[in-house]
Design an enzyme around this catalytic site. Structure first.
Site, PDB file in Angstrom:
ATOM      1  CB  SER A 140      -8.300 -22.921  -7.534  1.00 24.17           C
ATOM      2  OG  SER A 140      -8.873 -22.061  -8.491  1.00 24.17           O
ATOM      3  CE1 TYR A 153      -5.915 -18.082  -5.675  1.00 20.21           C
ATOM      4  CE2 TYR A 153      -6.943 -19.051  -7.611  1.00 20.21           C
ATOM      5  CZ  TYR A 153      -6.923 -18.842  -6.250  1.00 20.21           C
ATOM      6  OH  TYR A 153      -7.893 -19.403  -5.449  1.00 20.21           O
TER       7      TYR A 153
END
Length: 294
Positions: A140, A153
């Site tokens: 990501s 995250y």
């Protein structure tokens, strides 16, 4: 790099019930790939499998479960005879201030995104070694730059990036290629779920361009497919992410300064934020764990 034909290859895609995993499975299938779908939603996986163009099958498994994933690897090999491609895509997210975060949800993000990726790699590496195959680890923008309200995250995606880079060095001499796929905010259930919180949505919209946009899923997945065809070490779902690599060393200081300013702006709105996993995938993960505890 030249592309290799995917016709007749066998690919395993985790987190395949929806979002990136589901569309990637469909696009690989359209290129003649036999696809093994893995996830927590058997009915959704069966539906996705039924829509694919090429031979496919589905397995219900938690990617953090070593025994379950070893069983899946064995059954996929029995079903298809080989595995050429593995896409470690399964992931969940939570948002909000770390101090107020739910410890179980925070830990679960690390378990699914990081530990689950390692469990997936461990289960399928023997098959990839035999086929001299390709492992694509989905990371990501969060692996490149830190962000407030996203501690779990960011930690998990930074972790899978480092894990995949390390693994590449270990297995390259055996013919196995390892790639890392980077995605910015992409139109999936996870991002839409995060946007249901006003603070998270507004905080993201205040990021500098082009990181403040939500990007369509289709073009991002097309880039992932191209990366698989090239067995690329780095795959960028949005064109501008490649440029972020050159400035990532400066980003923690920048985010540290800008983040403090934005957190002061939103300070009086942080109380009572939802602290669980976001989106339909997060709900499926929570439902699975609730069922196992009964």
């Amino acid at each position: 790099m030249s592309r290799v034909s995917l016709e007749g290859k066998v690919a395993v895609v985790t987190g395949a019930a929806r979002g990136v995993g589901e569309l990637l499975a469909r696009k690989l299938s359209a290129r003649g790939v036999k696809v093994a779908l893995v996830g927590l939603e058997p009915d959704a996986l069966k539906e996705v499998s039924g829509r694919l163009h090429s031979d496919s099958d589905h397995w219900h498994a938690d990617v953090t479960d070593h025994e379950a994933m070893a069983r899946v690897a064995s059954e996929v090999e029995e079903r298809f005879g080989r595995v050429d491609i593995v896409v470690a895509n399964a992931g969940v997210a939570t948002g909000g201030p770390f101090a107020d975060s739910d410890p179980e949800s925070w830990r679960r993000v690390i378990e699914v995104n990081l530990i689950g990726s390692a469990v997936t790699g461990r289960a399928f590496l023997p098959l990839l070694t035999r086929s001299r195959g390709y492992l694509l680890q989905i990371a990501s923008l969060a692996a490149i730059t830190p962000a407030p309200m996203m501690t779990a995250y960011c930690a998990s995606k930074s972790g899978v990036e480092a894990y995949a880079h390390s693994l590449r060095a270990e297995v390259g001499h055996r013919g196995v290629k390892v790639g890392v796929g980077y995605l910015s905010w992409t139109d999936t259930d996870m991002v839409r779920g995060a946007d249901q919180d006003d603070v998270m949505r507004e905080l993201r919209q205040r990021l500098p361009w082009p990181s403040n946009k939500t990007y369509p899923l289709g073009p991002a997945v097309d880039r992932l497919v191209e990366g698989i065809e090239r067995r690329s070490s780095h795959v960028y779902g949005q064109w501008w992410l490649r440029g972020m690599q050159g400035v990532r060393g400066y980003l923690p200081a920048v985010i540290g300064t800008v983040g403090q300013r934005e957190m002061r702006r939103f300070a009086d709105r942080l109380t009572g934020m939802r602290t669980g996993l976001v989106g339909a995938g997060g709900a499926a993960d929570e439902q699975e764990r609730t069922t196992l505890r009964k």
